[in-house]
Design a protein around this motif. Sequence first.
Motif, PDB file in Angstrom:
ATOM      1  N   GLU A  44       0.844  -1.185   0.000  1.00 17.60           N
ATOM      2  CA  GLU A  44       0.000   0.000   0.000  1.00 17.60           C
ATOM      3  C   GLU A  44       0.879   1.234   0.000  1.00 17.60           C
ATOM      4  O   GLU A  44       1.865   1.301   0.735  1.00 17.60           O
ATOM      5  CB  GLU A  44      -0.924   0.031   1.223  1.00 17.60           C
ATOM      6  N   VAL A  45       0.498   2.209  -0.824  1.00 16.47           N
ATOM      7  CA  VAL A  45       1.272   3.445  -0.925  1.00 16.47           C
ATOM      8  C   VAL A  45       0.350   4.623  -0.633  1.00 16.47           C
ATOM      9  O   VAL A  45      -0.662   4.823  -1.321  1.00 16.47           O
ATOM     10  CB  VAL A  45       1.892   3.597  -2.333  1.00 16.47           C
ATOM     11  N   GLN A  46       0.686   5.368   0.399  1.00 19.67           N
ATOM     12  CA  GLN A  46      -0.042   6.601   0.701  1.00 19.67           C
ATOM     13  C   GLN A  46       0.622   7.741  -0.069  1.00 19.67           C
ATOM     14  O   GLN A  46       1.811   7.993   0.104  1.00 19.67           O
ATOM     15  CB  GLN A  46      -0.008   6.889   2.201  1.00 19.67           C
ATOM     16  N   ILE A  47      -0.132   8.390  -0.911  1.00 18.87           N
ATOM     17  CA  ILE A  47       0.424   9.426  -1.782  1.00 18.87           C
ATOM     18  C   ILE A  47      -0.265  10.757  -1.505  1.00 18.87           C
ATOM     19  O   ILE A  47      -1.483  10.821  -1.362  1.00 18.87           O
ATOM     20  CB  ILE A  47       0.239   9.046  -3.269  1.00 18.87           C
ATOM     21  N   GLN A  48       0.536  11.802  -1.431  1.00 17.74           N
ATOM     22  CA  GLN A  48       0.019  13.161  -1.403  1.00 17.74           C
ATOM     23  C   GLN A  48       0.335  13.827  -2.741  1.00 17.74           C
ATOM     24  O   GLN A  48       1.415  13.644  -3.293  1.00 17.74           O
ATOM     25  CB  GLN A  48       0.632  13.963  -0.253  1.00 17.74           C
ATOM     26  N   ALA A  94      -5.116  14.292  -1.235  1.00 22.43           N
ATOM     27  CA  ALA A  94      -4.946  12.843  -1.190  1.00 22.43           C
ATOM     28  C   ALA A  94      -5.934  12.159  -2.129  1.00 22.43           C
ATOM     29  O   ALA A  94      -7.055  12.644  -2.325  1.00 22.43           O
ATOM     30  CB  ALA A  94      -5.157  12.339   0.231  1.00 22.43           C
ATOM     31  N   ASP A  97      -8.117   6.720  -1.774  1.00 20.08           N
ATOM     32  CA  ASP A  97      -7.650   5.708  -0.833  1.00 20.08           C
ATOM     33  C   ASP A  97      -6.166   5.509  -1.099  1.00 20.08           C
ATOM     34  O   ASP A  97      -5.605   6.104  -2.025  1.00 20.08           O
ATOM     35  CB  ASP A  97      -8.418   4.387  -1.057  1.00 20.08           C
ATOM     36  N   ALA A  98      -5.540   4.675  -0.279  1.00 21.18           N
ATOM     37  CA  ALA A  98      -4.172   4.275  -0.585  1.00 21.18           C
ATOM     38  C   ALA A  98      -4.156   3.575  -1.941  1.00 21.18           C
ATOM     39  O   ALA A  98      -5.104   2.864  -2.293  1.00 21.18           O
ATOM     40  CB  ALA A  98      -3.646   3.339   0.493  1.00 21.18           C
ATOM     41  N   LEU A 138      -6.481   1.470  -7.632  1.00 21.15           N
ATOM     42  CA  LEU A 138      -7.137   2.428  -6.749  1.00 21.15           C
ATOM     43  C   LEU A 138      -8.629   2.145  -6.714  1.00 21.15           C
ATOM     44  O   LEU A 138      -9.273   2.036  -7.769  1.00 21.15           O
ATOM     45  CB  LEU A 138      -6.903   3.858  -7.250  1.00 21.15           C
ATOM     46  N   ASN A 197      -6.558  11.643  -7.776  1.00 19.37           N
ATOM     47  CA  ASN A 197      -6.496  10.250  -8.232  1.00 19.37           C
ATOM     48  C   ASN A 197      -5.633  10.107  -9.481  1.00 19.37           C
ATOM     49  O   ASN A 197      -4.783   9.213  -9.570  1.00 19.37           O
ATOM     50  CB  ASN A 197      -7.910   9.724  -8.513  1.00 19.37           C
ATOM     51  N   ALA A 220      -1.904  11.128  -8.824  1.00 21.66           N
ATOM     52  CA  ALA A 220      -1.198  10.062  -8.097  1.00 21.66           C
ATOM     53  C   ALA A 220      -0.764   8.956  -9.056  1.00 21.66           C
ATOM     54  O   ALA A 220       0.352   8.414  -8.937  1.00 21.66           O
ATOM     55  CB  ALA A 220      -2.081   9.500  -6.990  1.00 21.66           C
TER      56      ALA A 220
END
Length: 290
Positions: free
Chosen positions: A25-29, A34, A37-38, A52, A71, A74
Motif C-alpha cells: 500500500e502506498v499513501q500518496i500526497q 490525497a 484511498d491508498a 485504486l 487520483n 497520483a
Amino acid sequence: MAQAQIGIIGGSGLYKMDALKDVEEVQIQTPFGAPSDALILGTLENTRVAFLARHGRNHTLLPSELPFRANIYAMKQLGVEYLISASAVGSLQAEAKPLDMVIPDQFIDRTKNRVSTFFGEGIVAHIAFGEPICKNLANILAEAIASLNLPEVSLHRGGTYVCMEGPAFSTKAESNLYRSWGATVIGMTNLPEAKLAREAEIAYATLALVTDYDCWHPEHDSVTVDMVIANLQRNAINAQKAIQETVRRLRQNPPTSEAHTALKYAILTNLTQAPTATKEKLALLLKKYL
C-alpha cells in the motif's frame, strides 16, 4: 517511489484485485490533496500495476466528492502510462444487458460540480478531446475480453457514456432524452477521469460494467437492490479476468497512444512567464515542455 506502468481504477463493486501478488500500500500526497484511498501496488501477469478503489475500499465517497485530480495525479506520480477504468453503469439500450461489458468511445457531460482540469492559476491549456478514449488501449481491452468467452457476457465495442452528476439516478424524462441522443450507458464518474488522464498524457479506456437497465426500461421497477448487488459482484469477478488478460497483452505489446503527447500543442501560456508556484504545482505534467 515505486513505479507502475499500468493503472487500474475500480468502481462500484470492484474494491480490490484478488490476483495481485507482492502487494504494498502506498499513501500518496499530490498538489491536489490525497487520492480516494491508498494506492495498491502489486504484480499482475509479471507486471507492476497500481490499483485504486475509486470510492474508497469501503465505498465512502459520493461521485461528486471524488478527488478526481488527486487520483489521476497520483497515478502519474507512480509512472502510469496506461489506465483502465472499470465502472458500474446503467444501460440505456435494450441490447446492452445486465452483466454485459461496454467499451465506450464517446462521452456526454451532464455533470455540474466537477473540476475536470489541472490547469488554471496562470497556465492555460486546451487539450484535444474529440476522441476521448485511447483507441489502441480500447482495442487491446476489447480483444482481451473477447478471448475469454465469459459466460452470460456480451461485449459491446463503442458507444456513448452519459456522465451524470448524481447521486440520485435519472428521471424517466432524462433517461428517455439520453436514449433519443443515441447514448448507450449512463454512469457518474468516468468523464472527469478521462479529461484529466488526457491532460496527464495517460492513455485511458473505460470498461463499463452493466448492472441494470436505467429507469426508461418498462421492467425497471422490478429491479431490486439485491439483484443490483448480485450483478455488481458478478461484474467484479468478470472485470478482474478482463483486466488481468488486458495487462498480460499490454505487457507483451504496449501500444503507442496520442494521449502520450496530448499537451504538446495544448498549452497556450508562455511557460517562461507563467507563475512559478503554478509551474511547481504542475511540474510533473509540464517538465518535458519547460
